[in-house]
Write a protein that holds these residues in place. Sequence first.
Motif, short mmCIF file in Angstrom:
data_model
loop_
_atom_site.label_atom_id
_atom_site.label_comp_id
_atom_site.label_asym_id
_atom_site.label_seq_id
_atom_site.Cartn_x
_atom_site.Cartn_y
_atom_site.Cartn_z
N THR A 1 0.83 -1.21 0.00
CA THR A 1 0.00 0.00 0.00
C THR A 1 0.87 1.26 0.00
N SER B 1 -1.74 2.32 -2.85
CA SER B 1 -2.78 3.16 -2.25
C SER B 1 -3.54 3.93 -3.32
N THR C 1 -7.61 3.70 -3.69
CA THR C 1 -8.44 4.90 -3.65
C THR C 1 -9.19 5.12 -4.96
N ASN D 1 -0.06 -4.89 3.83
CA ASN D 1 1.21 -4.18 3.75
C ASN D 1 2.14 -4.68 4.84
N LYS E 1 0.21 1.29 7.60
CA LYS E 1 -0.11 1.94 6.33
C LYS E 1 -1.44 1.43 5.78
N ALA E 2 -1.67 0.15 5.89
CA ALA E 2 -2.94 -0.42 5.44
C ALA E 2 -4.07 0.00 6.36
N LEU F 1 -5.40 3.44 5.59
CA LEU F 1 -6.33 3.46 4.47
C LEU F 1 -7.72 3.00 4.92
#
Length: 269
Positions: A8, A13, A17, A34, A39-40, A43
């Motif tokens: 991601t 990402s 998105t 990820n 980081k995941a 999101l």
Amino acid sequence: MKWGIIGTGNMGSMLITSLVKSGAVRASDLIIYNRTAQKALDLQKDEADLTVAENLEEVAKKSDILFLCVKPHHYSQVLNEIKNELTLHQCLVSITSPVSVEDLENKVSCQVARIVPSITNHAHAGVSLFTFGSRVTDSVKQTLLNTFEHISKPSAIDEDHIRVASDMVSCGPAFISFLLKNWIEAAGEVTGISEKKATELTENMMIGLGSLLSKEIFTLDELMEKVTVKGGVTGEGLKALEAHIGSLFQEMFKATQNKHKEDKIEIDL
């Protein structure tokens, strides 16, 4: 149908998105993973219906179409961890140019495709580059093409031209932005116009130019002809460009081709 995304970072990402915002894929049909889990999870804060997998095996098992959005030198490690989980009904999609579909087909038993996206897909515009492996079914091909039509114009590219096509489509926004930054700085140095005003004018000119091209009002050659009046200012500017451009773009493409060759040597699948 479940869609999986491994990695991601910037492109992973962006795909998540863009696919969700465009309506191409429902967030509830996406499972993401990820290496750095946060980081995941970040999101997921924006799209609560996203599923965050705990490990690679989970995302591989649960995905009908699985995107591999990691750096090329991480491919071997990731593939070794997921290859035994993949079956023929699934499709693994690479987003990087140095790894060919043939390379992937030799590594996994599932269907394989490559789709190189562009940052312009954020705006549901631009191009996505498609190469299909020999095992991909017509049904999966059509699903991928239909899905990416929501965020781009899919374009088929053969292996020999994947690097130069990626330069134009995926790297192109960075290359053109670099040139435009130099354009803006030069305008200030020569005339004293402020960076803010020069940036505003340049950005809106580019938006207008893009609209002209997208509506097929003029081709690039026609645009130059229409704007260039004999003995006028545009003609003098074009003369200066022709006199000084030299081998700028040839050297750029040589550099990316050389890097592509180096990356293919370094990647050991």
